[in-house]
Write a protein that holds these residues in place. Structure first.
Motif, PDB file in Angstrom:
ATOM      1  N   MET A  37      -7.041   2.018 -45.568  1.00 50.12           N
ATOM      2  CA  MET A  37      -8.062   1.766 -44.546  1.00 50.12           C
ATOM      3  C   MET A  37      -9.461   1.748 -45.152  1.00 50.12           C
ATOM      4  SD  MET A  37      -6.525   1.468 -41.543  1.00 50.12           S
ATOM      5  CE  MET A  37      -7.707   1.810 -40.281  1.00 50.12           C
ATOM      6  N   GLU A  38      -9.661   0.958 -46.167  1.00 48.51           N
ATOM      7  CA  GLU A  38     -10.982   0.847 -46.788  1.00 48.51           C
ATOM      8  C   GLU A  38     -11.903   0.101 -45.824  1.00 48.51           C
ATOM      9  OE1 GLU A  38     -13.639   1.880 -49.452  1.00 48.51           O
ATOM     10  OE2 GLU A  38     -11.517   2.293 -49.797  1.00 48.51           O
ATOM     11  N   PRO A  39     -12.935   0.774 -45.310  1.00 45.96           N
ATOM     12  CA  PRO A  39     -13.780   0.117 -44.305  1.00 45.96           C
ATOM     13  C   PRO A  39     -14.629  -0.997 -44.916  1.00 45.96           C
ATOM     14  CG  PRO A  39     -14.680   2.263 -44.868  1.00 45.96           C
ATOM     15  CD  PRO A  39     -13.371   2.129 -45.595  1.00 45.96           C
ATOM     16  N   PRO A  40     -14.767  -2.111 -44.192  1.00 48.40           N
ATOM     17  CA  PRO A  40     -15.651  -3.173 -44.676  1.00 48.40           C
ATOM     18  C   PRO A  40     -17.112  -2.714 -44.621  1.00 48.40           C
ATOM     19  CG  PRO A  40     -14.806  -3.714 -42.496  1.00 48.40           C
ATOM     20  CD  PRO A  40     -14.135  -2.449 -42.927  1.00 48.40           C
ATOM     21  N   ALA A  41     -17.956  -3.362 -45.395  1.00 48.26           N
ATOM     22  CA  ALA A  41     -19.374  -2.988 -45.476  1.00 48.26           C
ATOM     23  C   ALA A  41     -20.058  -3.024 -44.108  1.00 48.26           C
ATOM     24  CB  ALA A  41     -20.093  -3.910 -46.454  1.00 48.26           C
ATOM     25  N   ALA A  42     -19.602  -3.893 -43.216  1.00 50.16           N
ATOM     26  CA  ALA A  42     -20.228  -4.019 -41.893  1.00 50.16           C
ATOM     27  C   ALA A  42     -20.112  -2.737 -41.062  1.00 50.16           C
ATOM     28  CB  ALA A  42     -19.605  -5.183 -41.130  1.00 50.16           C
ATOM     29  N   LEU A  43     -19.196  -1.846 -41.406  1.00 52.19           N
ATOM     30  CA  LEU A  43     -19.026  -0.598 -40.664  1.00 52.19           C
ATOM     31  C   LEU A  43     -19.975   0.493 -41.147  1.00 52.19           C
ATOM     32  CD1 LEU A  43     -16.404  -2.131 -39.874  1.00 52.19           C
ATOM     33  CD2 LEU A  43     -15.266   0.062 -39.910  1.00 52.19           C
ATOM     34  N   ASP A  44     -20.545   0.307 -42.337  1.00 53.66           N
ATOM     35  CA  ASP A  44     -21.383   1.341 -42.927  1.00 53.66           C
ATOM     36  C   ASP A  44     -22.623   1.612 -42.072  1.00 53.66           C
ATOM     37  OD1 ASP A  44     -21.345   3.118 -45.198  1.00 53.66           O
ATOM     38  OD2 ASP A  44     -23.248   2.182 -45.749  1.00 53.66           O
ATOM     39  N   GLY A  45     -22.854   2.886 -41.795  1.00 51.57           N
ATOM     40  CA  GLY A  45     -24.008   3.295 -41.006  1.00 51.57           C
ATOM     41  C   GLY A  45     -23.815   3.112 -39.508  1.00 51.57           C
ATOM     42  N   ARG A  46     -22.622   2.764 -39.078  1.00 54.05           N
ATOM     43  CA  ARG A  46     -22.353   2.507 -37.668  1.00 54.05           C
ATOM     44  C   ARG A  46     -21.579   3.675 -37.051  1.00 54.05           C
ATOM     45  NH1 ARG A  46     -23.669  -2.976 -36.904  1.00 54.05           N
ATOM     46  NH2 ARG A  46     -23.961  -2.290 -34.761  1.00 54.05           N
ATOM     47  N   THR A  47     -21.723   3.818 -35.737  1.00 57.06           N
ATOM     48  CA  THR A  47     -21.076   4.903 -35.012  1.00 57.06           C
ATOM     49  C   THR A  47     -20.051   4.341 -34.034  1.00 57.06           C
ATOM     50  OG1 THR A  47     -22.817   4.886 -33.325  1.00 57.06           O
ATOM     51  CG2 THR A  47     -23.092   6.400 -35.201  1.00 57.06           C
ATOM     52  N   PHE A  48     -18.994   5.124 -33.797  1.00 57.62           N
ATOM     53  CA  PHE A  48     -17.866   4.665 -33.002  1.00 57.62           C
ATOM     54  C   PHE A  48     -17.406   5.761 -32.044  1.00 57.62           C
ATOM     55  CE2 PHE A  48     -17.957   2.754 -37.134  1.00 57.62           C
ATOM     56  CZ  PHE A  48     -17.823   1.395 -36.870  1.00 57.62           C
ATOM     57  N   SER A  49     -16.854   5.308 -30.936  1.00 62.78           N
ATOM     58  CA  SER A  49     -16.228   6.209 -29.982  1.00 62.78           C
ATOM     59  C   SER A  49     -14.861   5.632 -29.651  1.00 62.78           C
ATOM     60  CB  SER A  49     -17.074   6.315 -28.711  1.00 62.78           C
ATOM     61  OG  SER A  49     -16.411   7.083 -27.745  1.00 62.78           O
ATOM     62  N   LEU A  50     -13.861   6.458 -29.769  1.00 64.02           N
ATOM     63  CA  LEU A  50     -12.491   6.073 -29.446  1.00 64.02           C
ATOM     64  C   LEU A  50     -12.102   6.908 -28.227  1.00 64.02           C
ATOM     65  CD1 LEU A  50     -10.372   4.304 -31.067  1.00 64.02           C
ATOM     66  CD2 LEU A  50      -9.400   6.476 -31.732  1.00 64.02           C
ATOM     67  N   THR A  51     -11.839   6.241 -27.111  1.00 60.92           N
ATOM     68  CA  THR A  51     -11.507   6.945 -25.880  1.00 60.92           C
ATOM     69  C   THR A  51     -10.047   6.696 -25.535  1.00 60.92           C
ATOM     70  OG1 THR A  51     -13.766   6.701 -25.107  1.00 60.92           O
ATOM     71  CG2 THR A  51     -12.119   7.224 -23.460  1.00 60.92           C
ATOM     72  N   VAL A  52      -9.308   7.788 -25.341  1.00 56.79           N
ATOM     73  CA  VAL A  52      -7.909   7.715 -24.919  1.00 56.79           C
ATOM     74  C   VAL A  52      -7.929   8.023 -23.430  1.00 56.79           C
ATOM     75  CG1 VAL A  52      -5.560   8.499 -25.337  1.00 56.79           C
ATOM     76  CG2 VAL A  52      -7.236   8.555 -27.202  1.00 56.79           C
ATOM     77  N   LEU A  57      -9.561  11.922 -23.513  1.00 55.18           N
ATOM     78  CA  LEU A  57     -10.064  12.306 -24.830  1.00 55.18           C
ATOM     79  C   LEU A  57     -11.059  11.276 -25.338  1.00 55.18           C
ATOM     80  CD1 LEU A  57      -9.912  13.953 -27.525  1.00 55.18           C
ATOM     81  CD2 LEU A  57      -7.970  12.505 -28.134  1.00 55.18           C
ATOM     82  N   GLU A  58     -12.208  11.753 -25.805  1.00 53.67           N
ATOM     83  CA  GLU A  58     -13.171  10.890 -26.495  1.00 53.67           C
ATOM     84  C   GLU A  58     -13.399  11.480 -27.876  1.00 53.67           C
ATOM     85  OE1 GLU A  58     -17.663   9.062 -26.259  1.00 53.67           O
ATOM     86  OE2 GLU A  58     -17.282  11.046 -25.418  1.00 53.67           O
ATOM     87  N   VAL A  59     -13.279  10.632 -28.890  1.00 51.43           N
ATOM     88  CA  VAL A  59     -13.495  11.040 -30.269  1.00 51.43           C
ATOM     89  C   VAL A  59     -14.620  10.186 -30.836  1.00 51.43           C
ATOM     90  CG1 VAL A  59     -12.475  11.193 -32.560  1.00 51.43           C
ATOM     91  CG2 VAL A  59     -11.076  11.691 -30.553  1.00 51.43           C
ATOM     92  N   ARG A  60     -15.636  10.844 -31.359  1.00 49.67           N
ATOM     93  CA  ARG A  60     -16.767  10.133 -31.965  1.00 49.67           C
ATOM     94  C   ARG A  60     -16.727  10.313 -33.473  1.00 49.67           C
ATOM     95  NH1 ARG A  60     -21.811   9.476 -28.995  1.00 49.67           N
ATOM     96  NH2 ARG A  60     -21.211   9.118 -26.842  1.00 49.67           N
ATOM     97  N   PHE A  61     -16.967   9.205 -34.169  1.00 43.15           N
ATOM     98  CA  PHE A  61     -17.009   9.261 -35.621  1.00 43.15           C
ATOM     99  C   PHE A  61     -17.939   8.174 -36.127  1.00 43.15           C
ATOM    100  CE2 PHE A  61     -13.614   6.438 -34.486  1.00 43.15           C
ATOM    101  CZ  PHE A  61     -13.598   5.434 -35.440  1.00 43.15           C
ATOM    102  N   GLN A  62     -18.221   8.242 -37.413  1.00 43.96           N
ATOM    103  CA  GLN A  62     -19.122   7.273 -38.032  1.00 43.96           C
ATOM    104  C   GLN A  62     -18.618   6.911 -39.408  1.00 43.96           C
ATOM    105  OE1 GLN A  62     -22.988   9.145 -38.947  1.00 43.96           O
ATOM    106  NE2 GLN A  62     -22.004  11.035 -38.258  1.00 43.96           N
ATOM    107  N   CYS A  63     -19.137   5.820 -39.906  1.00 43.39           N
ATOM    108  CA  CYS A  63     -18.822   5.395 -41.261  1.00 43.39           C
ATOM    109  C   CYS A  63     -20.141   5.438 -42.043  1.00 43.39           C
ATOM    110  CB  CYS A  63     -18.243   3.982 -41.242  1.00 43.39           C
ATOM    111  SG  CYS A  63     -17.687   3.433 -42.865  1.00 43.39           S
TER     112      CYS A  63
END
Length: 150
Positions: A37-52, A57-63
């Motif tokens: 799962m090597e993240p592409p450069a476009a994900l760098d510095g970006r924030t994400f929320s995964l909601t189940v 459940l909400e999970v927040r993470f960043q690259c």
């Protein structure tokens, strides 16, 4: 709602956000380090929320610098939010469904930066999945039966 979902919902409501994020971030980092799962450069510095949605459940993470990290937990909107039920995420992980299928069946919704959403879509669709991961996701999906009439 099954007893398992009900219990998970109650536990997640009382768990601090960093603790909710830890299992996903640890798993993403392990997969990154293994080369899956090597993240592409476009994900760098970006924030994400995964909601189940069905588990509440909400999970927040960043690259950052090519690594996955928990957060942000300061209440800001994330750059991209994904919403789906647990079963849909498990189908995505196992390779039984792709992002387009889930999106057009209205089982996956995306909010936020559309261009970033496309980058994530291409990345997830192209990511190699070890055979054991698909088998594990299929077994876990038994805990989240398909809703009647779906």
């Amino acid at each position: 709602m099954t007893m398992l979902k009900s219990m998970m919902t109650r536990v997640h409501r009382h768990m601090p956000a960093p603790m909710r994020a830890a299992p996903l971030v640890v798993a993403l980092e392990a997969m990154r380090r293994a080369g899956w799962m090597e993240p592409p450069a476009a994900l760098d510095g970006r924030t994400f929320s995964l909601t189940v949605d069905d588990v509440g459940l909400e999970v927040r993470f960043q690259c950052a610098n090519g690594r996955f990290l928990p957060g942000p937990f300061d209440g800001r909107e994330t750059d991209l939010t994904l919403h789906a039920a647990a079963l849909s995420y498990l189908r995505l992980i196992s390779g039984d469904a792709d992002t387009d299928t889930l999106f057009f069946q209205r089982r996956l919704s995306i909010r936020g930066d559309t261009a970033l959403g496309l980058e994530v879509k291409y990345w997830l669709d192209a990511a190699p999945r070890p055979e054991w991961l698909g088998a594990l996701a299929q077994r876990l999906s038994l805990l989240f039966p398909e809703p009647r009439g779906a």
